[in-house]
Design a protein around this motif. Structure first.
Motif, mmCIF file in Angstrom:
data_model
loop_
_atom_site.group_PDB
_atom_site.id
_atom_site.type_symbol
_atom_site.label_atom_id
_atom_site.label_comp_id
_atom_site.label_asym_id
_atom_site.label_seq_id
_atom_site.Cartn_x
_atom_site.Cartn_y
_atom_site.Cartn_z
ATOM 1 N N GLY A 33 -27.740 -20.222 -42.090
ATOM 2 C CA GLY A 33 -28.017 -21.579 -42.297
ATOM 3 C C GLY A 33 -27.049 -23.022 -42.286
ATOM 4 O O GLY A 33 -26.617 -23.971 -42.317
ATOM 5 N N PHE A 34 -25.725 -22.680 -42.463
ATOM 6 C CA PHE A 34 -24.673 -23.494 -42.215
ATOM 7 C C PHE A 34 -24.636 -24.626 -41.416
ATOM 8 O O PHE A 34 -25.048 -24.316 -39.756
ATOM 9 C CB PHE A 34 -23.265 -22.679 -42.300
ATOM 10 C CG PHE A 34 -22.053 -23.595 -43.054
ATOM 11 C CD1 PHE A 34 -21.368 -24.574 -44.026
ATOM 12 C CD2 PHE A 34 -20.699 -23.634 -41.376
ATOM 13 C CE1 PHE A 34 -20.334 -25.073 -44.489
ATOM 14 C CE2 PHE A 34 -19.758 -24.436 -42.015
ATOM 15 C CZ PHE A 34 -20.054 -25.003 -43.338
ATOM 16 N N TYR A 35 -24.702 -25.590 -41.680
ATOM 17 C CA TYR A 35 -24.710 -26.705 -40.963
ATOM 18 C C TYR A 35 -23.378 -27.837 -40.556
ATOM 19 O O TYR A 35 -23.036 -28.498 -41.865
ATOM 20 C CB TYR A 35 -25.471 -27.686 -41.368
ATOM 21 C CG TYR A 35 -26.077 -28.878 -40.048
ATOM 22 C CD1 TYR A 35 -27.363 -28.934 -39.455
ATOM 23 C CD2 TYR A 35 -25.231 -30.274 -40.665
ATOM 24 C CE1 TYR A 35 -27.153 -30.188 -38.586
ATOM 25 C CE2 TYR A 35 -25.353 -31.387 -39.770
ATOM 26 C CZ TYR A 35 -26.352 -31.556 -38.489
ATOM 27 O OH TYR A 35 -26.613 -32.138 -37.364
ATOM 28 N N ILE B 192 -16.492 -28.501 -47.563
ATOM 29 C CA ILE B 192 -17.646 -28.520 -48.391
ATOM 30 C C ILE B 192 -18.785 -28.361 -46.838
ATOM 31 O O ILE B 192 -18.936 -29.812 -46.425
ATOM 32 C CB ILE B 192 -18.144 -28.817 -48.998
ATOM 33 C CG1 ILE B 192 -17.370 -28.218 -50.346
ATOM 34 C CG2 ILE B 192 -19.878 -28.284 -49.358
ATOM 35 C CD1 ILE B 192 -17.736 -29.143 -52.092
ATOM 36 N N GLY B 193 -19.327 -27.750 -46.244
ATOM 37 C CA GLY B 193 -20.545 -27.934 -45.437
ATOM 38 C C GLY B 193 -21.647 -28.552 -45.682
ATOM 39 O O GLY B 193 -22.282 -27.700 -46.554
ATOM 40 N N PHE C 42 -17.489 -33.142 -49.442
ATOM 41 C CA PHE C 42 -18.319 -32.572 -48.514
ATOM 42 C C PHE C 42 -18.474 -33.007 -47.636
ATOM 43 O O PHE C 42 -17.956 -34.340 -47.690
ATOM 44 C CB PHE C 42 -20.166 -32.924 -49.272
ATOM 45 C CG PHE C 42 -21.053 -32.645 -48.572
ATOM 46 C CD1 PHE C 42 -21.757 -31.439 -48.240
ATOM 47 C CD2 PHE C 42 -21.455 -33.777 -48.155
ATOM 48 C CE1 PHE C 42 -22.412 -31.734 -47.326
ATOM 49 C CE2 PHE C 42 -22.945 -34.161 -47.907
ATOM 50 C CZ PHE C 42 -23.401 -32.394 -47.146
ATOM 51 N N THR C 43 -19.181 -32.995 -46.330
ATOM 52 C CA THR C 43 -19.128 -33.317 -44.744
ATOM 53 C C THR C 43 -18.965 -32.651 -43.728
ATOM 54 O O THR C 43 -19.222 -31.262 -43.665
ATOM 55 C CB THR C 43 -17.373 -34.222 -44.323
ATOM 56 O OG1 THR C 43 -17.603 -34.465 -43.399
ATOM 57 C CG2 THR C 43 -16.243 -32.822 -44.367
ATOM 58 N N TYR C 44 -20.202 -33.225 -42.649
ATOM 59 C CA TYR C 44 -21.009 -32.706 -41.548
ATOM 60 C C TYR C 44 -19.771 -32.632 -40.386
ATOM 61 O O TYR C 44 -19.243 -31.175 -39.746
ATOM 62 C CB TYR C 44 -22.078 -33.313 -41.104
ATOM 63 C CG TYR C 44 -22.614 -33.082 -42.216
ATOM 64 C CD1 TYR C 44 -23.794 -31.906 -42.308
ATOM 65 C CD2 TYR C 44 -23.696 -34.348 -41.966
ATOM 66 C CE1 TYR C 44 -25.095 -32.357 -43.787
ATOM 67 C CE2 TYR C 44 -25.269 -34.420 -43.566
ATOM 68 C CZ TYR C 44 -25.229 -32.974 -43.258
ATOM 69 O OH TYR C 44 -26.211 -33.261 -44.673
#
Length: 576
Positions: free
Chosen positions: A130-132, A199-200, A189-191
């Motif tokens: 599930g990691f994006y 934190i992805g 948190f960042t893509y």
């Protein structure tokens, strides 16, 4: 804003509204355009035929359907209504299920590492952890993509399927441990793919429900799209008479009853067939269609359309090595949420929760022998008998033995490569694939450095609540050979080095790629070299795995190329 700009804005806005509705529900969207292939006509015509309804194929089909008639052929079934796909807590069950209707198809590389290919609408996004996370900006520049369209395409995907994960104790401790040992800076948190700790994103929503590439079909124009499930493509059809280059103009596929169907392209100079069958399926299908190494194809009595020796070459799988850390206190169930992107080329990630070790018949874990992840023996010794023995040993242990989690490292790239060949002419059969893990010594060096970083995290103050003080890394790596959660294969009377540990405990993180690479098998616009009206758009075109985890980029690529194709046809003055 141009007419096309307003149209794309409207599509994006509709997607946001759809996502707000859909993200609160795990119900089947009841796509009116989705059918079993048994209901397909014997012959039909479309502007685009896409082979493979996976991570790239779904966004590509949704985009092209806005202006053209599209047929999307998927060899598997629907992901909707299957709790093994939908629920985070059931992760691994879909991999352990090897029935004919399973969404996953197990294959074993010639290296001995057990792996999987997707067999379901939505592809690997239905099976993964599930990691994006996006590809890095340097990766985008190196590939030659348009940066603005890349960002717009990522956002299009994210509006539907990406979320910020909850940060509970185990993942927070890994995050803080990474920072404490110097994997800096903290990027929050960042893509985005940025060196340091972050934190992805995740494709699991706040209720632990998975959202997949199949959800991107909500963007589709229902009147422009036909999706056929359980449709196995046998080969691409070419016109050669009177032509200097073969022209792709149709496909042959069979349904579950064995009935043969044909689909052809409508007349039109820009209509195309696009293969999006994945890193195993795409080179396999090219070969079955007569595009590949001539001698190899002739050995299987396949008529050679183009002698292309590079089809199936450059196969890579990022090696993963993991250390199980038993915890004196309970830990949450979590998949990949935090990543440490190191300067030296290793990505440090973690998963936790006793069910992810596969400690009972109901539990199927990310690192369980039930899904083939058996690092207690070297790859070539991971026989069915060894897997069964490990499962039996695990099930005999108290559940407290599995209280804890794994910290893992994945090699960037990798630099080691292999190849793929046919075994049979049956597209349902797995091809033979060799990845040559750690063949390049630089990959092995990065693995050792990654294990060193994991050791520091385990011994950090930030991680202390989840660590037994009498179990430092050397002890964890040398637990008794009879322990089924020991991750170190034993060599009699030999002291095992970290280099040997890397080789013996290597597993897959399911990020394999290659076989139809840009500049070798396809050009920069993903057209197959030597033929007309045929492209390959999926992870088989990658020379290196993008970012820490590729699914976001594969979904982005489907959207990106769909928009490029629409814009090119619009600029040429065409309309639907």
């Amino acid at each position: 804003m141009s007419v096309e700009g307003w149209r794309l804005f409207g599509v994006a806005l509709a997607g946001i509204l759809f996502s707000l509705e859909f993200c609160s529900s795990q119900e089947d969207p009841n796509y009116t355009f989705m059918h079993n292939a048994t209901s397909a006509p014997t012959t039909a015509y479309y502007d685009y035929i896409i082979i493979g309804g996976g991570t790239a194929g779904c966004p590509l089909a949704a985009t092209l359907s806005q202006n053209y008639s599209v047929l999307l052929l998927e060899r598997g079934g629907s992901p909707y209504g299957n709790p093994n796909i939908t629920k985070l807590a059931s992760f691994g069950a879909a991999l352990s299920d090897q029935s004919p209707s399973s969404p996953s198809q197990r294959f074993i590389s010639e290296d001995g590492v057990i792996n999987y290919r997707a067999r379901v609408l939505g592809g690997g996004s239905c099976l993964n952890a599930g990691f994006y996370t996006r590809a890095g900006t340097q990766y985008v520049r190196n590939v030659g993509w348009d940066g603005r369209l890349v960002n717009e395409s990522y956002q299009w995907v994210e509006n539907m399927v990406a979320f910020e994960p909850p940060m509970l104790q185990w993942q927070s401790a890994v995050r803080d441990g990474l920072l404490e040992v110097g994997v800096l800076p903290f990027n929050g948190f960042t893509y985005d793919h940025i060196n340091g700790t972050k934190i992805g994103g995740t494709i699991f929503d706040k209720d632990g429900i998975r959202h997949t590439a199949a959800d991107l079909l909500k963007y589709a124009n229902p009147s422009g799209l036909t999706v056929l499930l359980h449709a196995t493509v046998r080969r691409v059809l070419f016109r050669t008479k009177g032509r200097t280059r073969p022209l792709a103009h149709g496909v042959v596929f069979r349904d579950t009853s064995g009935v043969k169907h044909k689909a052809y392209l409508n007349d039109g100079p820009k209509n195309e067939i696009i293969i999006s069958a994945g890193a195993l399926g795409s080179p396999q299908l090219l070969m079955l269609s007569g595009i590949g190494p001539a001698d190899h194809l002739k050995a299987y009595n396949i008529s050679v359309k183009v002698d292309q020796p590079l089809v199936g070459q450059g196969m890579s799988d990022n090696p993963m090595n993991a250390i199980f850390v038993p915890s004196p206190v309970p830990v949450e169930v979590s998949l990949i949420q935090v990543v440490g992107i190191t300067e030296y080329g290793s990505y440090i990630e973690a998963a936790s929760g006793e069910n992810f070790a596969g400690s009972s018949p109901q539990d199927y874990g990310m690192f369980s022998p039930k899904v083939g992840q058996l690092p207690t023996v070297p790859p070539r010794d991971r026989t069915p008998e060894a897997l069964a023995k490990a499962v039996k040993q695990m099930e005999a242990l108290d559940k407290a033995a599995f209280r804890g989690g794994f910290i893992l490292e994945k090699i960037r790239g990798p630099l080691s490569t292999g190849h793929l060949e046919l075994r049979t002419r049956n597209p349902n059969h797995n091809p033979s694939v060799t990845f040559n893990y750690f063949q390049d010594p630089r990959d092995l060096e990065i693995c050792v450095q990654g294990l060193g970083t994991i050791e520091k995290i385990i011994e950090s103050k930030s991680f202390s609540q989840f660590r037994y003080d009498n179990l430092p890394l050397p002890v964890l790596l040398n637990m008794t050979a009879n322990s089924p959660i020991n991750l170190l294969p034993k060599h009699k009377n030999v002291s095992t080095s970290l280099e040997q540990f890397c080789k013996d405990t290597v597993m897959t993180i399911w990020h394999y790629h290659g076989g139809c690479q840009v500049g070798r098998v396809v050009d920069a616009d993903y057209y197959v070299l030597g033929v007309d009206a045929l492209r390959v758009i999926d992870g088989s075109t990658f020379s290196y795995s993008p970012g820490t985890n590729p699914q976001a980029t594969v979904m982005m690529l489907g959207r990106y190329m769909g928009v490029k194709i629409l814009n090119e046809r619009l600029a040429a003055g065409e309309s639907n």
